[in-house]
Design a protein around this motif. Sequence first.
Motif, short mmCIF file in Angstrom:
data_model
loop_
_atom_site.label_atom_id
_atom_site.label_comp_id
_atom_site.label_asym_id
_atom_site.label_seq_id
_atom_site.Cartn_x
_atom_site.Cartn_y
_atom_site.Cartn_z
N LEU A 161 8.48 -52.11 92.05
CA LEU A 161 9.32 -52.16 93.25
C LEU A 161 10.08 -50.85 93.39
CD1 LEU A 161 10.81 -55.78 93.06
CD2 LEU A 161 8.84 -55.00 94.37
N LEU A 162 10.01 -50.26 94.57
CA LEU A 162 10.76 -49.04 94.88
C LEU A 162 11.81 -49.39 95.93
CD1 LEU A 162 10.98 -45.91 94.51
CD2 LEU A 162 9.50 -45.71 96.53
N TYR A 163 13.08 -49.35 95.54
CA TYR A 163 14.18 -49.67 96.45
C TYR A 163 14.64 -48.38 97.13
CZ TYR A 163 14.53 -54.30 94.36
OH TYR A 163 14.26 -55.58 93.93
N VAL A 164 14.58 -48.36 98.47
CA VAL A 164 14.88 -47.16 99.24
C VAL A 164 16.09 -47.41 100.14
CG1 VAL A 164 13.98 -45.44 100.84
CG2 VAL A 164 12.43 -46.56 99.21
N ARG A 165 17.02 -46.48 100.13
CA ARG A 165 18.18 -46.55 101.03
C ARG A 165 17.79 -45.84 102.33
NH1 ARG A 165 19.91 -45.13 96.07
NH2 ARG A 165 20.05 -42.89 96.61
N THR A 166 17.51 -46.64 103.34
CA THR A 166 17.02 -46.08 104.60
C THR A 166 17.56 -46.87 105.77
OG1 THR A 166 15.03 -45.53 105.88
CG2 THR A 166 14.92 -47.49 104.49
N SER A 167 17.63 -46.20 106.91
CA SER A 167 18.06 -46.85 108.15
C SER A 167 16.89 -47.47 108.90
CB SER A 167 18.77 -45.84 109.05
OG SER A 167 17.88 -44.77 109.38
N LEU A 168 15.67 -47.26 108.43
CA LEU A 168 14.48 -47.77 109.12
C LEU A 168 14.38 -49.28 108.96
CD1 LEU A 168 11.76 -45.16 107.99
CD2 LEU A 168 13.05 -45.19 110.15
N THR A 169 13.84 -49.90 110.01
CA THR A 169 13.51 -51.32 109.90
C THR A 169 12.21 -51.46 109.11
OG1 THR A 169 12.17 -51.36 111.91
CG2 THR A 169 14.56 -51.73 112.16
N HIS A 170 11.91 -52.68 108.72
CA HIS A 170 10.67 -52.91 107.98
C HIS A 170 9.45 -52.53 108.81
CE1 HIS A 170 12.85 -56.10 105.29
NE2 HIS A 170 13.15 -54.85 104.97
N ASP A 171 9.46 -52.88 110.08
CA ASP A 171 8.32 -52.53 110.93
C ASP A 171 8.18 -51.02 111.07
OD1 ASP A 171 7.61 -55.15 111.34
OD2 ASP A 171 8.73 -55.36 113.22
N GLN A 172 9.28 -50.33 111.13
CA GLN A 172 9.23 -48.87 111.23
C GLN A 172 8.67 -48.25 109.96
OE1 GLN A 172 13.38 -48.21 112.23
NE2 GLN A 172 12.91 -47.82 114.40
N VAL A 173 9.03 -48.81 108.81
CA VAL A 173 8.48 -48.31 107.55
C VAL A 173 6.97 -48.47 107.53
CG1 VAL A 173 8.40 -48.67 105.05
CG2 VAL A 173 10.60 -48.70 106.24
N ARG A 174 6.50 -49.64 107.93
CA ARG A 174 5.05 -49.86 107.95
C ARG A 174 4.36 -48.92 108.93
NH1 ARG A 174 7.02 -55.11 108.57
NH2 ARG A 174 7.06 -56.35 106.65
N GLN A 175 4.94 -48.78 110.13
CA GLN A 175 4.33 -47.94 111.15
C GLN A 175 4.30 -46.47 110.73
OE1 GLN A 175 2.72 -48.74 113.93
NE2 GLN A 175 2.33 -46.55 114.31
N ARG A 176 5.41 -45.98 110.23
CA ARG A 176 5.46 -44.57 109.81
C ARG A 176 4.56 -44.34 108.59
NH1 ARG A 176 10.04 -41.43 111.61
NH2 ARG A 176 10.08 -40.35 109.58
N GLY A 177 4.42 -45.37 107.75
CA GLY A 177 3.50 -45.26 106.64
C GLY A 177 2.07 -45.14 107.11
N ALA A 178 1.70 -45.96 108.11
CA ALA A 178 0.34 -45.90 108.66
C ALA A 178 0.06 -44.54 109.29
CB ALA A 178 0.14 -47.02 109.68
N GLU A 179 1.08 -43.97 109.93
CA GLU A 179 0.90 -42.64 110.52
C GLU A 179 0.66 -41.57 109.46
OE1 GLU A 179 4.48 -42.14 112.72
OE2 GLU A 179 3.92 -43.57 114.31
N GLN A 180 1.14 -41.82 108.25
CA GLN A 180 0.91 -40.90 107.14
C GLN A 180 -0.36 -41.25 106.35
OE1 GLN A 180 2.57 -38.17 106.20
NE2 GLN A 180 4.05 -38.33 107.88
N GLY A 181 -1.09 -42.26 106.82
CA GLY A 181 -2.31 -42.67 106.12
C GLY A 181 -2.05 -43.55 104.92
N LEU A 182 -0.90 -44.22 104.89
CA LEU A 182 -0.53 -45.07 103.77
C LEU A 182 -0.39 -46.52 104.23
CD1 LEU A 182 2.32 -42.88 102.17
CD2 LEU A 182 -0.14 -42.84 101.64
N ASN A 183 -1.01 -47.41 103.51
CA ASN A 183 -0.83 -48.83 103.76
C ASN A 183 0.27 -49.33 102.83
OD1 ASN A 183 -1.21 -51.39 104.79
ND2 ASN A 183 -2.89 -51.89 103.39
N ILE A 184 1.42 -49.66 103.40
CA ILE A 184 2.61 -49.98 102.63
C ILE A 184 2.94 -51.47 102.77
CG2 ILE A 184 5.10 -49.58 102.41
CD1 ILE A 184 4.64 -46.74 103.36
N SER A 185 3.25 -52.10 101.65
CA SER A 185 3.73 -53.48 101.70
C SER A 185 5.18 -53.52 101.25
CB SER A 185 2.87 -54.39 100.82
OG SER A 185 2.99 -54.03 99.46
#
Length: 580
Positions: free
Chosen positions: A498-522
């Motif tokens: 588990l990687l705990y990140v201090r971010t202002s992004l929503t969960h959907d934004q994390v997934r979307q921005r991950g996909a834009e970087q070519g990463l499938n993030i759960s």
Amino acid sequence: MSASQQAGMLTYDLRSRGTSSLYEFLYQSIREDIARGRIPCGTKLPSKRNLAQHLDIGVATVTAAYDQLITEGFVRTEQRRGYFVEDVSDFRCKSVASQVKGLSGEKRGSLGSGSGTRGTAGGASSMRGTKGATAEGASAGRGSEHRGIAGGPADEVDPAAVAGIPGVAANSSSAAGSASSAASTFATETPHAIERARDPEYFVDLKANRTSVSLFPATVWGRYMREVLSLPSDNLLRSIPFNGLPELRRAIASYLRRTRGMDVSPDCIIIGAGSEYLYGRLLQMLGPTTTFAMENPGYRKFAAISKAFGNPWRPVPIDESGLLVDELEESGADVVHVSPANHFPTGIVMPIKRRLELFEWANRARKRYIIEDDYDSEFRYSGRLIMPLFADDASDKVIYLNAFSKTMVPSLRISYMVLPPKLLARYVDTMSFYSCTVSSFEQYALARFIDEGHLERHINRTRNFYRRQREAVLREIAQSPLAEISHVEERNAGTHFLLYVRTSLTHDQVRQRGAEQGLNISLFNDYLLRDGDGLSERTTKRFEKYSNGETALVLNYAGIEPERLPETVRRLACVFPECE
């Protein structure tokens, strides 16, 4: 003995350890003495240095043994005070002598507490022992093939016979029109449906919990497959017993005895094509009125299978020791699915106290059972493997489930479950009409692969690879901008953390921005189970408090190719604007 009392110096005959390592023998000896009450609750154990001097062994050996006892909940450590025995007075220890003899042929074995012999379908008793009847013999006289209702193979249709059915010929033109319409629908809709189900391509899939196929000894496996093809045709082509080939079941029973401390009869083992298939058979056997409970968060697929079969199911919250048994009691469930050795996605190891509570829950009602999913338990990077619940089960309440798809390759869809004798008899009576779903070719090859030691060597090699992989991933994160906004929680097991990140992004934004970087993030929240009764909300609040509002990513690193690791971490950092 009171909590303030000091234990006398512990003395064990290290010459009787057989093939066990010193630390395993010492751990097992202390564990047995605690479980049997010879070292009472609250006793202060000797210091590591004093015990090492007394036994004439290294301090590191005592440290490893104490660490394993702490991991399993038999011992606790108090800062500046030492090591103390936990209260495990309700622990029902099985016959260690018989289990140890089965493991190593010596007086004391190297794996876990004692486990008596699992029997087969013929009867049950309060003590472990060999039962008489066998599951394999239960299918005698069934015939070499399973037939359809009409007496022929279930998937064969005789056109001439169909022509004689009243009404078929009269409706042939309308049937043709319907067929044309169906064909048109198939041509326009099916490709789109298949495309939606296909996994998209990513630079790295951090969500998929899969192994690296490059580690698999394909040459060795290919040799066994060729050898299998040279077997007499009678052996290779005849019908397989419903529970799998005896050769493979014997190989698995021997493997479990050597590596997991489980003394089981091959007759109690059921072979199937994937854990999902076996889980479906359990659901069907136990019936639609049986309520199932799942760890929450947990593996969503089993909840989906329960729902598909029409079985009621309940998500049960966990805490830092695993599934909450009081919440399980409140749920009204009859059967619970747990992963005590390595909970997904938290990696929590269920300590002995919680295990005792779970056994007590199961023993309160005749129809209650525990499904122990031991998936991924082989990948532990410090200490020894965690003992399965099955090995400590004295009441035939545990159904053991495991698979080879993670330890070998994903395409090898071979799983197995070990049933208690009473359930085995019920399975034979109600489920043995199902044919075994794994080909004889693969079963024969896997049996030889296991018997000749290749599986254990492959697991050891793979475990070492993932230990290095994990260290490399953690080192790369520590040297990246992610280190400033995150922290890692990992428990030296499995192939994720588990990687705990201090971010202002929503969960959907994390997934979307991950996909834009070519990463499938759960995310951690992806594994929360919901059935509308508020249980998932309690779990969410508990872990929101635990994570201090940080976003928890579940990073599976098994599938990251080493040459892509630096770029993967760089792209992951780009997901979060706080790293810019």
